[in-house]
Design a protein around this motif. Structure first.
Motif, PDB file in Angstrom:
ATOM      1  N   UNK A 251     -53.147  -2.717 -38.428  1.00 13.44           N
ATOM      2  CA  UNK A 251     -52.698  -1.747 -39.370  1.00 13.44           C
ATOM      3  C   UNK A 251     -51.355  -2.077 -40.118  1.00 13.44           C
ATOM      4  N   UNK A 252     -50.457  -2.293 -39.086  1.00 11.83           N
ATOM      5  CA  UNK A 252     -49.173  -2.644 -39.716  1.00 11.83           C
ATOM      6  C   UNK A 252     -49.178  -3.594 -40.553  1.00 11.83           C
ATOM      7  N   UNK A 253     -49.720  -4.789 -40.289  1.00 12.87           N
ATOM      8  CA  UNK A 253     -49.883  -5.855 -40.867  1.00 12.87           C
ATOM      9  C   UNK A 253     -50.373  -5.755 -42.388  1.00 12.87           C
ATOM     10  N   UNK A 254     -51.374  -4.749 -42.131  1.00 15.71           N
ATOM     11  CA  UNK A 254     -52.239  -4.558 -43.591  1.00 15.71           C
ATOM     12  C   UNK A 254     -51.049  -3.595 -44.476  1.00 15.71           C
ATOM     13  N   UNK A 255     -50.554  -2.753 -43.855  1.00 12.83           N
ATOM     14  CA  UNK A 255     -49.471  -2.027 -44.418  1.00 12.83           C
ATOM     15  C   UNK A 255     -48.498  -2.848 -45.131  1.00 12.83           C
ATOM     16  N   UNK A 256     -47.777  -3.864 -44.172  1.00 10.34           N
ATOM     17  CA  UNK A 256     -46.755  -4.536 -44.742  1.00 10.34           C
ATOM     18  C   UNK A 256     -47.267  -5.549 -45.855  1.00 10.34           C
ATOM     19  N   UNK A 257     -48.381  -5.996 -45.915  1.00 13.01           N
ATOM     20  CA  UNK A 257     -48.944  -6.713 -46.787  1.00 13.01           C
ATOM     21  C   UNK A 257     -49.212  -5.844 -48.315  1.00 13.01           C
ATOM     22  N   UNK A 258     -49.436  -4.705 -48.125  1.00 12.19           N
ATOM     23  CA  UNK A 258     -49.742  -3.797 -49.183  1.00 12.19           C
ATOM     24  C   UNK A 258     -48.064  -3.584 -49.871  1.00 12.19           C
ATOM     25  N   UNK A 259     -47.278  -3.599 -48.867  1.00 12.58           N
ATOM     26  CA  UNK A 259     -45.863  -3.037 -49.310  1.00 12.58           C
ATOM     27  C   UNK A 259     -45.525  -4.203 -50.041  1.00 12.58           C
ATOM     28  N   UNK A 260     -45.770  -5.565 -49.761  1.00 15.47           N
ATOM     29  CA  UNK A 260     -45.304  -6.659 -50.296  1.00 15.47           C
ATOM     30  C   UNK A 260     -45.823  -6.815 -51.817  1.00 15.47           C
ATOM     31  N   UNK A 261     -47.047  -6.319 -51.809  1.00 13.79           N
ATOM     32  CA  UNK A 261     -47.787  -6.610 -53.031  1.00 13.79           C
ATOM     33  C   UNK A 261     -47.006  -5.546 -54.030  1.00 13.79           C
ATOM     34  N   UNK A 262     -46.900  -4.413 -53.599  1.00 15.26           N
ATOM     35  CA  UNK A 262     -46.072  -3.213 -54.415  1.00 15.26           C
ATOM     36  C   UNK A 262     -44.732  -3.834 -55.013  1.00 15.26           C
ATOM     37  N   UNK A 263     -43.982  -4.268 -53.853  1.00 12.52           N
ATOM     38  CA  UNK A 263     -42.622  -4.823 -54.138  1.00 12.52           C
ATOM     39  C   UNK A 263     -42.491  -6.260 -55.242  1.00 12.52           C
ATOM     40  N   UNK A 264     -43.551  -7.068 -54.932  1.00 11.65           N
ATOM     41  CA  UNK A 264     -43.681  -8.344 -55.888  1.00 11.65           C
ATOM     42  C   UNK A 264     -43.828  -7.606 -57.141  1.00 11.65           C
ATOM     43  N   UNK A 265     -44.762  -6.722 -57.405  1.00 15.36           N
ATOM     44  CA  UNK A 265     -45.232  -6.046 -58.700  1.00 15.36           C
ATOM     45  C   UNK A 265     -43.933  -5.382 -59.515  1.00 15.36           C
ATOM     46  N   UNK A 266     -43.120  -4.640 -58.568  1.00 17.30           N
ATOM     47  CA  UNK A 266     -41.972  -4.040 -59.203  1.00 17.30           C
ATOM     48  C   UNK A 266     -40.897  -5.213 -59.460  1.00 17.30           C
TER      49      UNK A 266
END
Length: 336
Positions: A128-143
């Motif tokens: 779950x932590x890995x999935x959440x981190x990957x999601x955060x990276x996706x959102x950060x790259x978008x921003x």
């Protein structure tokens, strides 16, 4: 009419689980399957006419496996449907957005490097932590790239997925070669490690999260029209999209922890469902859950029988089917 379809779906699910338990390297008659089930639910209600070995195959191995297939299929389909709504992209699914890759990274990290420092919960929590981190990276790259368009979200997710999987492969390379074979399960996907004691974790995560998403069906319907329309209806678009991503990461991370990476379920099933029930997410979400469960149960049946007595990794089956569907979907979008 909805009750009729719901009842038919329930019967189909029950029949599929029964058939999944009965087939395999050691065929078991359906009467024995139901007899073993009744004997465990209501001890003493039926006189056993089967061996202890056959009862163990039915109850300890195949029933948990079939139920895990249903949970994983339902969860991935619900997440895929929700992600396609909030991104307004028909190609969105947990695998393409990097969530599955992040979950696999966390699971591999726990298995090869950190150890099970939290006991049985270590792998699911790390996934779950890995999935959440990957999601955060996706959102950060978008921003960072100002790629706020929902249409470009999948492209960012694919890029992050490749990067995360490169990191996962590095973890495998740096890990103990003798233990590296254990991570093949996560890379190819499989349900062979299903146990009754494990089913509680995906169940308690999937049910409340899926219900919450279903209760926001009206918001998902608005999001499919566009951010501007959703905003005029009073929906906090950015916060709601983030909530869906976090819940998607939670569901996907938990499922991947017990099944490995199983791709394309979240991509295919919602599309097929919308062709039948329309675009209203009040119907799309429960129908996606049901069809996702049915699809993965039958994919697992195929994986267990096509090379019997060997089990083919289920990720290979879904990948083959999903790849063909992906090509068909691209052709369909081009024609329209």
């Amino acid at each position: 009419m909805h009750l009729v379809w719901g009842a038919a779906g329930g019967v189909a699910l029950l029949a599929s689980i029964s058939f999944a338990v009965s087939v395999g390297a050691v065929p078991v008659p359906l009467a024995t399957v139901w007899g073993v089930l009744l004997d465990h639910i209501l001890p003493g209600s039926i006189e056993p006419s089967w061996s202890k070995g056959r009862a163990a195959i039915v109850w300890d191995i195949r029933f948990p496996r079939a139920l895990l297939a249903a949970l994983v299929g339902a969860g991935l389909a619900v997440v895929g449907a929700a992600l396609q709504a909030v991104t307004r992209n028909p190609l969105a699914d947990p695998h393409l957005l990097g969530i599955s890759s992040g979950a696999a990274f966390g699971a591999i990290l726990a298995l090869l490097h950190t150890g099970l420092f939290l006991g049985l919960l270590t792998v699911p929590l790390m996934a779950f932590a890995g999935a959440l981190a990957a999601t955060a990276v996706v959102l950060a790259v978008i921003g960072f790239t100002s790629a706020s368009s929902a249409d470009r979200l999948v492209l960012v997710g694919v890029a992050v997925s490749f990067i995360v999987m490169a990191g996962a492969n590095l973890l495998i390379f740096l890990g103990d070669p003798k233990a590296a074979h254990t991570v093949v399960f996560w890379m190819l996907g499989g349900l062979g490690l299903a146990q009754w004691s494990h089913l509680i974790y995906p169940l308690v995560v999937l049910v409340p999260c899926a219900i919450w998403i279903w209760l926001r069906s009206a918001d998902l319907n608005a999001m499919t029209i566009g951010d501007e329309t959703a905003t005029t209806l009073g929906i906090p678009v950015k916060r709601f999209r983030l909530q869906i991503f976090v819940l998607g990461a939670l569901i996907t991370g938990t499922l991947v922890a017990f099944s490995g990476i199983i791709s394309f379920v979240g991509l295919m099933v919602p599309h097929i469902v919308r062709l039948v029930v329309g675009g209203d997410y009040t119907r799309v979400l429960p129908a996606s859950a049901l069809c996702g469960a049915l699809f993965l149960i039958w994919a697992d049946i195929l994986a267990r029988t096509v090379m019997a007595p060997e089990d083919m990794p289920i990720g290979i089956v879904t990948g083959l089917i999903g790849g063909v569907f992906f090509i068909w979907l691209l052709g369909k979008d081009r024609r329209t």
